[in-house]
Design a protein around this motif. Structure first.
Motif, mmCIF file in Angstrom:
data_model
loop_
_atom_site.group_PDB
_atom_site.id
_atom_site.type_symbol
_atom_site.label_atom_id
_atom_site.label_comp_id
_atom_site.label_asym_id
_atom_site.label_seq_id
_atom_site.Cartn_x
_atom_site.Cartn_y
_atom_site.Cartn_z
ATOM 1 N N ALA A 57 16.699 -37.682 -26.815
ATOM 2 C CA ALA A 57 18.140 -37.893 -26.635
ATOM 3 C C ALA A 57 18.539 -39.299 -27.087
ATOM 4 N N TRP A 58 17.735 -40.304 -26.738
ATOM 5 C CA TRP A 58 18.077 -41.663 -27.196
ATOM 6 C C TRP A 58 18.026 -41.750 -28.712
ATOM 7 N N GLN A 59 17.003 -41.096 -29.287
ATOM 8 C CA GLN A 59 16.913 -41.137 -30.759
ATOM 9 C C GLN A 59 18.121 -40.446 -31.395
ATOM 10 N N LYS A 60 18.588 -39.380 -30.728
ATOM 11 C CA LYS A 60 19.710 -38.605 -31.278
ATOM 12 C C LYS A 60 21.049 -39.350 -31.135
ATOM 13 N N ILE A 105 22.024 -40.215 -8.591
ATOM 14 C CA ILE A 105 23.451 -40.348 -8.919
ATOM 15 C C ILE A 105 23.867 -39.179 -9.813
ATOM 16 N N PHE A 106 24.953 -38.545 -9.446
ATOM 17 C CA PHE A 106 25.443 -37.393 -10.228
ATOM 18 C C PHE A 106 26.610 -37.773 -11.146
ATOM 19 N N GLU A 107 27.282 -38.881 -10.811
ATOM 20 C CA GLU A 107 28.479 -39.220 -11.601
ATOM 21 C C GLU A 107 28.095 -39.876 -12.926
ATOM 22 N N GLN A 108 28.940 -39.677 -13.938
ATOM 23 C CA GLN A 108 28.762 -40.302 -15.255
ATOM 24 C C GLN A 108 29.274 -41.739 -15.232
ATOM 25 N N GLN A 109 30.448 -41.892 -14.587
ATOM 26 C CA GLN A 109 31.227 -43.112 -14.787
ATOM 27 C C GLN A 109 30.480 -44.404 -14.437
ATOM 28 N N GLY A 158 15.462 -22.717 -21.350
ATOM 29 C CA GLY A 158 16.047 -23.799 -22.154
ATOM 30 C C GLY A 158 16.822 -24.850 -21.367
ATOM 31 N N SER A 159 16.712 -24.862 -20.039
ATOM 32 C CA SER A 159 17.499 -25.874 -19.317
ATOM 33 C C SER A 159 16.686 -27.156 -19.139
ATOM 34 N N ALA A 160 17.346 -28.181 -18.599
ATOM 35 C CA ALA A 160 16.674 -29.469 -18.425
ATOM 36 C C ALA A 160 15.873 -29.440 -17.124
ATOM 37 N N PRO A 161 14.702 -30.076 -17.118
ATOM 38 C CA PRO A 161 13.881 -30.074 -15.901
ATOM 39 C C PRO A 161 14.623 -30.560 -14.669
ATOM 40 N N ASN A 162 15.465 -31.601 -14.819
ATOM 41 C CA ASN A 162 16.121 -32.150 -13.625
ATOM 42 C C ASN A 162 17.224 -31.239 -13.096
ATOM 43 N N GLN A 163 17.494 -30.136 -13.817
ATOM 44 C CA GLN A 163 18.529 -29.194 -13.352
ATOM 45 C C GLN A 163 17.916 -27.925 -12.769
ATOM 46 N N ASP A 196 23.411 -28.923 -5.721
ATOM 47 C CA ASP A 196 23.352 -30.138 -6.547
ATOM 48 C C ASP A 196 23.604 -29.774 -8.002
ATOM 49 N N ASP A 197 24.409 -30.603 -8.651
ATOM 50 C CA ASP A 197 24.740 -30.296 -10.042
ATOM 51 C C ASP A 197 24.624 -31.559 -10.908
ATOM 52 N N PRO A 198 23.393 -32.028 -11.107
ATOM 53 C CA PRO A 198 23.242 -33.248 -11.915
ATOM 54 C C PRO A 198 23.518 -32.984 -13.387
ATOM 55 N N GLN A 199 23.886 -34.040 -14.093
ATOM 56 C CA GLN A 199 23.986 -33.911 -15.550
ATOM 57 C C GLN A 199 22.588 -33.658 -16.096
ATOM 58 N N SER A 200 22.533 -33.053 -17.270
ATOM 59 C CA SER A 200 21.219 -32.907 -17.902
ATOM 60 C C SER A 200 20.795 -34.274 -18.434
ATOM 61 N N ILE A 201 19.526 -34.393 -18.746
ATOM 62 C CA ILE A 201 19.009 -35.642 -19.321
ATOM 63 C C ILE A 201 19.767 -35.942 -20.613
ATOM 64 N N ASP A 202 19.944 -34.921 -21.427
ATOM 65 C CA ASP A 202 20.636 -35.071 -22.709
ATOM 66 C C ASP A 202 22.068 -35.591 -22.509
ATOM 67 N N THR A 203 22.782 -34.991 -21.577
ATOM 68 C CA THR A 203 24.178 -35.405 -21.342
ATOM 69 C C THR A 203 24.250 -36.835 -20.813
ATOM 70 N N TRP A 204 23.319 -37.160 -19.917
ATOM 71 C CA TRP A 204 23.315 -38.518 -19.350
ATOM 72 C C TRP A 204 23.104 -39.549 -20.453
ATOM 73 N N VAL A 205 22.095 -39.305 -21.284
ATOM 74 C CA VAL A 205 21.800 -40.267 -22.353
ATOM 75 C C VAL A 205 22.989 -40.350 -23.314
ATOM 76 N N GLN A 206 23.550 -39.200 -23.631
ATOM 77 C CA GLN A 206 24.683 -39.180 -24.569
ATOM 78 C C GLN A 206 25.824 -40.069 -24.056
ATOM 79 N N GLY A 207 26.140 -39.916 -22.771
ATOM 80 C CA GLY A 207 27.236 -40.689 -22.179
ATOM 81 C C GLY A 207 26.947 -42.187 -22.175
ATOM 82 N N VAL A 208 25.723 -42.555 -21.775
ATOM 83 C CA VAL A 208 25.388 -43.984 -21.699
ATOM 84 C C VAL A 208 25.319 -44.573 -23.112
ATOM 85 N N ALA A 209 24.753 -43.818 -24.035
ATOM 86 C CA ALA A 209 24.637 -44.304 -25.419
ATOM 87 C C ALA A 209 26.025 -44.530 -26.012
#
Ligand code: PLP
Length: 450
Positions: free
Chosen positions: A69-72, A226-230, A13-18, A270-283
């Motif tokens: 994620a964008w739809q959500k 890029i790993f950072e959210q900010q 159940g994890s994200a592919p990029n992780q 390496d500890d990237p955000q998941s795709i879901d978390t990244w989209v959530q933050g940017v959205a």
């Protein structure tokens, strides 16, 4: 305790990029790595090595995760476009297109491949800091969107767009710093890409007088891996500011493209955000900035490359010679290297590897995995942990789907490897292995030299 390659098997159940290995990776009864239901040793027997092995499930899952994620999380319309520079070929462009994604291209060659793979012209966005006049004309003729990068291009386009208005986006350099390799940082002001935002009023004034150029949106991309959210969230706010300003000049902007850049996991460090978390933050950042500007959230475009395709692919090599330098290191050489994966020599990128038929064997050796090219720097992995191996064993390097094949070369006249797509126990060739005949196909020996 000495670990084994089992540590790299993906968690449920994890994200592919992780994940370091593709989502379908498992170990069979012979202790061999399987991907997409195919054992790596049988794939190498059938298709040779080096071999790029692409897991269709992982690729499709990443595409779906972005879209969902964008739809959500985003209240407005959204489109995900695949930054195909990561790996532009017919099969990969076709798969992402069939998942409803658009495509970002940066050359006439990428554009024509995307079209041939089935992408709709309205969902193709043409980037690049020095598109040729012929490439601009091609994009106009095919009806693709053009992401205009600089003053020369905008002036050239206004002379080319005579028959009907051309849809363009503007790429601006946001002046946002992020922590990644300097070669893949693009958002800082001293970048070769994009318009300087200090001239934004001049730019918008110019465009407001160009009836043949229809400015439908704004674009920015701050860098890659890029790993950072900010920085991505800061970018969202900056872009909403530009977008509001564009309206005051009467420009018909309706979309914001926030670029790509989400990192992936190459090693356990390496500890990237998941795709879901990244989209959530940017959205959330976009929505908040829109609210503050009393703006209805516009259509948003994101253009991931690496995080869509990197972790779906592994490269299988055959181990050949080895050399012990007493008291210093042991080199283990493989049948590929910097020509199929130029990232270590270009960016000092770090990879892991596994011995494909000894997955649970304890990793008791530390070796340097060297390529076969005439270049001392042609080292794929420093300090790789492996079990004891023999010449002929198969070594798998994971996370090679992005910027590997697309940056591959024929250095030392080494043919580029084949690529196969695996799913449910089937493997289909998506790129043929080059032959020695291919290597001299474009050479000419002038008559007077013969
Ligand atoms: C304009 C643009 N968009 C998107 C991308 C994709 O970035 P990434 O592969 O890091 O997602 C790049 C790559 O650097 C880019 O230059």
């Amino acid at each position: 305790m000495t670990s084994s390659a089992l540590q790299y098997l993906p968690a449920r159940g994890s994200a592919p990029n992780q994940e370091i290995l593709p989502l379908t990776a498992r170990v069979n009864d012979q202790d061999s790595l399987e991907i997409g239901g195919c054992s790596i040793d049988s794939l190498v027997q059938k298709h040779g090595s080096p071999l790029y092995i692409v897991d269709e499930v992982t690729l499709r899952t990443a595409a779906q995760q972005y879209k969902q994620a964008w739809q959500k999380y985003y209240p407005g319309e959204s489109l995900v476009i695949y930054a195909s520079k990561a790996w532009n070929c017919l099969a990969i462009c076709h798969i992402v297109t069939s998942e409803g994604l658009g495509i970002d291209v940066v050359s006439g060659g990428e554009l024509l491949t995307a079209l041939q793979a089935g992408a709709k012209p309205q969902q193709i966005y043409f980037h690049g800091n020095n598109k040729g006049v012929n490439e601009l004309q091609l994009a106009i003729d095919k009806g693709c969107n053009i992401v205009v990068d600089n003053w020369w291009e905008i002036e050239t386009l206004s002379t080319l767009a005579t028959a009907q208005p051309v849809s363009i986006m503007l790429r601006l350099t946001p002046g946002i710093e992020c922590h990644t390799h300097e070669y893949i940082r693009t958002g800082h002001l001293d970048s070769k890409f994009g318009f300087d935002p200090t001239r934004i009023d001049e730019l918008f004034t110019y465009l407001s007088k160009q009836t043949q150029l229809r400015c439908i949106g704004l674009h920015a991309h701050i860098g890659s891996q890029i790993f950072e959210q900010q920085p991505h969230q800061d970018l969202a706010a900056v872009m909403v500011g530009w977008f509001t300003k564009a309206h005051t000049y009467g420009l018909p902007v309706s979309e914001i493209n926030v670029g790509g850049g989400l990192g992936v996991k190459y090693t356990e460090n390496d500890d990237p955000q998941s795709i879901d978390t990244w989209v959530q933050g940017v959205a959330a950042a976009l929505e908040a900035a829109c609210k503050e500007a009393s703006l209805t959230p516009p259509r948003v475009i994101s253009e991931p490359g690496r995080s869509l395709v990197a972790n779906s692919c592994v490269t299988a090599y055959t181990i050949g010679s080895n050399k012990e330098v007493p008291g210093i290191r042991r080199y283990l050489a493989v049948d590929g290297g910097m020509s199929d994966n130029p990232r270590p020599i270009t960016y000092q990128s770090v990879y892991r590897c596994v011995a494909a038929t000894k997955m649970s064997a304890p990793c008791t050796e530390i070796v340097t995995v060297a390529g076969k090219h005439c270049e001392s720097g042609d080292v794929l992995i420093h300090n790789a942990s492996l079990p004891p191996t023999q010449p002929g064993d198969i070594l798998v390097v994971p996370v090679t789907g992005a910027y590997n094949y697309s940056m591959a070369s024929n250095y030392n006249r080494i043919p580029r490897p084949a690529a196969v797509l695996v799913k449910d126990g089937n493997s289909d060739v998506i790129i043929d292995r080059e032959t020695y005949a291919d290597l001299v196909k474009h050479d000419q020996l002038p008559e007077r030299l013969r």
